[in-house]
Design a protein around this motif. Structure first.
Motif, PDB file in Angstrom:
ATOM      1  N   GLN A 202      64.410  25.153  71.600  1.00  0.00           N
ATOM      2  CA  GLN A 202      63.540  26.234  72.065  1.00  0.00           C
ATOM      3  C   GLN A 202      64.370  27.512  72.083  1.00  0.00           C
ATOM      4  O   GLN A 202      65.515  27.505  72.548  1.00  0.00           O
ATOM      5  N   PHE A 204      64.600  32.137  71.927  1.00  0.00           N
ATOM      6  CA  PHE A 204      64.120  33.515  71.883  1.00  0.00           C
ATOM      7  C   PHE A 204      65.165  34.335  71.131  1.00  0.00           C
ATOM      8  O   PHE A 204      66.342  33.980  71.098  1.00  0.00           O
ATOM      9  N   ASP A 206      65.768  38.500  68.848  1.00  0.00           N
ATOM     10  CA  ASP A 206      65.189  39.759  68.399  1.00  0.00           C
ATOM     11  C   ASP A 206      66.180  40.470  67.483  1.00  0.00           C
ATOM     12  O   ASP A 206      67.369  40.165  67.471  1.00  0.00           O
ATOM     13  N   GLU A 249      67.442  38.117  62.947  1.00  0.00           N
ATOM     14  CA  GLU A 249      67.721  38.567  64.308  1.00  0.00           C
ATOM     15  C   GLU A 249      69.219  38.842  64.512  1.00  0.00           C
ATOM     16  O   GLU A 249      70.063  38.165  63.934  1.00  0.00           O
ATOM     17  N   SER A 252      70.297  36.002  69.679  1.00  0.00           N
ATOM     18  CA  SER A 252      69.502  34.779  69.808  1.00  0.00           C
ATOM     19  C   SER A 252      69.948  33.995  71.032  1.00  0.00           C
ATOM     20  O   SER A 252      71.146  33.935  71.336  1.00  0.00           O
ATOM     21  N   GLN A 267      74.180  30.970  72.719  1.00  0.00           N
ATOM     22  CA  GLN A 267      73.835  32.385  72.696  1.00  0.00           C
ATOM     23  C   GLN A 267      74.696  33.079  71.654  1.00  0.00           C
ATOM     24  O   GLN A 267      75.906  32.876  71.608  1.00  0.00           O
ATOM     25  N   SER A 369      61.127  28.229  66.465  1.00  0.00           N
ATOM     26  CA  SER A 369      60.717  28.446  67.846  1.00  0.00           C
ATOM     27  C   SER A 369      60.826  29.915  68.221  1.00  0.00           C
ATOM     28  O   SER A 369      59.906  30.510  68.811  1.00  0.00           O
ATOM     29  N   LEU A 370      61.942  30.516  67.858  1.00  0.00           N
ATOM     30  CA  LEU A 370      62.193  31.926  68.158  1.00  0.00           C
ATOM     31  C   LEU A 370      61.081  32.804  67.598  1.00  0.00           C
ATOM     32  O   LEU A 370      60.584  33.717  68.281  1.00  0.00           O
ATOM     33  N   ARG A 371      60.673  32.519  66.371  1.00  0.00           N
ATOM     34  CA  ARG A 371      59.677  33.365  65.707  1.00  0.00           C
ATOM     35  C   ARG A 371      58.244  32.999  66.075  1.00  0.00           C
ATOM     36  O   ARG A 371      57.294  33.655  65.639  1.00  0.00           O
ATOM     37  N   GLY A 373      57.492  32.692  69.408  1.00  0.00           N
ATOM     38  CA  GLY A 373      57.395  33.051  70.815  1.00  0.00           C
ATOM     39  C   GLY A 373      58.046  32.084  71.771  1.00  0.00           C
ATOM     40  O   GLY A 373      57.760  32.099  72.968  1.00  0.00           O
ATOM     41  N   GLY A 374      58.913  31.219  71.271  1.00  0.00           N
ATOM     42  CA  GLY A 374      59.655  30.321  72.156  1.00  0.00           C
ATOM     43  C   GLY A 374      59.050  28.941  72.319  1.00  0.00           C
ATOM     44  O   GLY A 374      59.482  28.168  73.183  1.00  0.00           O
ATOM     45  N   THR A 375      58.071  28.596  71.502  1.00  0.00           N
ATOM     46  CA  THR A 375      57.480  27.260  71.581  1.00  0.00           C
ATOM     47  C   THR A 375      58.506  26.207  71.150  1.00  0.00           C
ATOM     48  O   THR A 375      59.120  26.350  70.093  1.00  0.00           O
TER      49      THR A 375
END
Length: 400
Positions: A202, A204, A206, A249, A252, A267, A369-371, A373-375
């Motif tokens: 999972q 996130f 940008d 990104e 991350s 990270q 997942s990142l793209r 929305g974190g699903t």
């Protein structure tokens, strides 16, 4: 009697051409006999840096050359599967630079081809040979922090703007994303330290800094001569001549659930002023953390008692000096040593094609997942037959 040099054919002489230079040891077990690269400038550079090497434009000439004993693939990531499978089918033992490829199915195709042809496959996850990683793994193996329960990794990529946003690394179509391309190193180490593979990811992330920069090169325009400098291009807004397309990104944050129950976090940031990796591994009887990841760094262990913050850890281990300073804290020469030995003798290696596939799979699913929305995303399993084959050191069982 000393064995003759292993004759190596190299595909690609770009940013990782330094690894070919490390492998070129005439009279000491290995030499690069031929380099293939479509870019005449890269061929000229190879000829200048590798004494006596032949250079060609067409990689096919390397794969059919009877005087090439093994092939080292240092081309852009998205080309790995096609080239590796072609080399394996040609019967040439293959070294594939990490990541194994940029897609899970493509990685599985490489492993399946190695299995079907019986040709030896090696993946260049050099960080398994870095002294700081070996030290942390030794501490864990000795049981100093008990059974590993969680791992946290922070990767500060101080030169991210230079190395990853000025060429093909900046484009999804060539990398999937830097969470895979750059993160494959750390995900593999994380798996190795934790003793398991990611089952669920999972994330996130940008494009926070380099996406807004107007300082882009025109499509097809080459990088400037000063695209990288040791102490320049700071702060990040001072970067110039970035890639025409940037759609990966630059920061991350990833959460991982491993198949052995370990929880982990990774990270990655490409606009920090410092460049190093920080690992924290927590077990049920203590924790370790590295401070610096090269010479003069050290790993601290807290495992004797509870307390508030204290810098005086219960054990402090200096990161050993590398036997050879060349490449990734001395890891690259050890990587080449292992590859040459593997080509000659076979057997198990510290690097693992299965682990390389699992690092890519975690990176791919985390990027998805990142793209989204974190699903959370599940990692597809690898064929057990392939796992068993590579765990045996790439040997078949009787009758298999």
């Amino acid at each position: 009697m000393t064995a003759p040099d292993l004759r190596i054919g190299v595909l690609g002489f770009g940013l990782r051409g330094s690894l070919a230079e490390t492998a070129h040891r005439p009279g000491n077990g290995a030499r690069v006999s031929v380099v293939a690269d479509p870019d005449p400038a890269m061929r000229a550079r190879a000829a200048d840096r590798l004494g006596g090497v032949t250079t060609v434009e067409d990689h096919g000439k390397v794969l059919t050359d009877p005087d090439v004993d093994a092939v080292v693939i240092l081309t852009p990531d998205h080309t790995h599967a096609e080239l590796a499978c072609e080399a394996l089918r040609a019967g040439k033992p293959v070294f594939v630079e990490k990541p194994l490829d940029i897609g899970i199915d493509r990685c599985d195709e490489i492993l399946r081809t190695a299995y079907e042809t019986g040709t030896r496959l090696y993946v260049g996850h050099n960080m398994r040979h870095m002294p700081v990683v070996r030290l942390m793994r030794d501490i864990i193996t000795r049981g100093e922090i008990g059974e590993v329960k969680t791992v946290w990794v922070r990767h500060f990529v101080g030169y991210g703007g230079d190395w990853y946003f000025k060429d093909w690394h900046a484009e999804r179509r060539y990398t999937t994303g830097l969470l895979l391309q750059k993160g494959a190193h750390d995900i593999d180490v994380l798996h190795w330290l934790a003793g398991g593979y990611t089952r669920q990811a999972q994330a996130f992330g940008d494009l926070m800094v380099y996406g807004d920069s107007p300082h882009r090169r025109a499509p097809g325009e080459p990088k400037t001569a000063d695209w990288y400098t040791e102490d320049g291009h700071w702060p990040p807004a001072e970067q110039r001549s970035l890639n025409a397309v940037i759609d990966v990104e630059d920061v991350s944050l990833v959460n991982l659930r491993l198949d052995n129950g370990v929880l982990a976090a990774y990270q990655q940031c490409h606009f920090t002023p410092d460049y190093w990796r920080n690992y924290t591994v927590v077990g049920d009887a203590g924790r370790l953390e590295n401070f610096g990841d090269g010479p003069r760094g050290h790993v601290k262990v807290w495992n004797a008692r509870r307390s508030g913050y204290r810098a005086d850890a219960d054990a402090v281990y200096p990161v050993p000096d590398a036997q050879d300073d060349a490449g990734h804290g001395g890891a690259d020469p050890l990587l080449i040593d292992e590859f040459v030995r593997f080509v000659r003798e076979g057997g198990r290696t510290d690097t693992s094609p299965v682990a390389a596939r699992m690092a890519v799979a975690a990176g791919v699913r985390a990027t998805e997942s990142l793209r989204a929305g974190g699903t959370p995303r599940e990692i597809p399993p690898l064929d057990p037959e392939l796992i068993a084959y590579f765990e045996r050191g790439q040997t078949r069982v009787a009758g298999g």
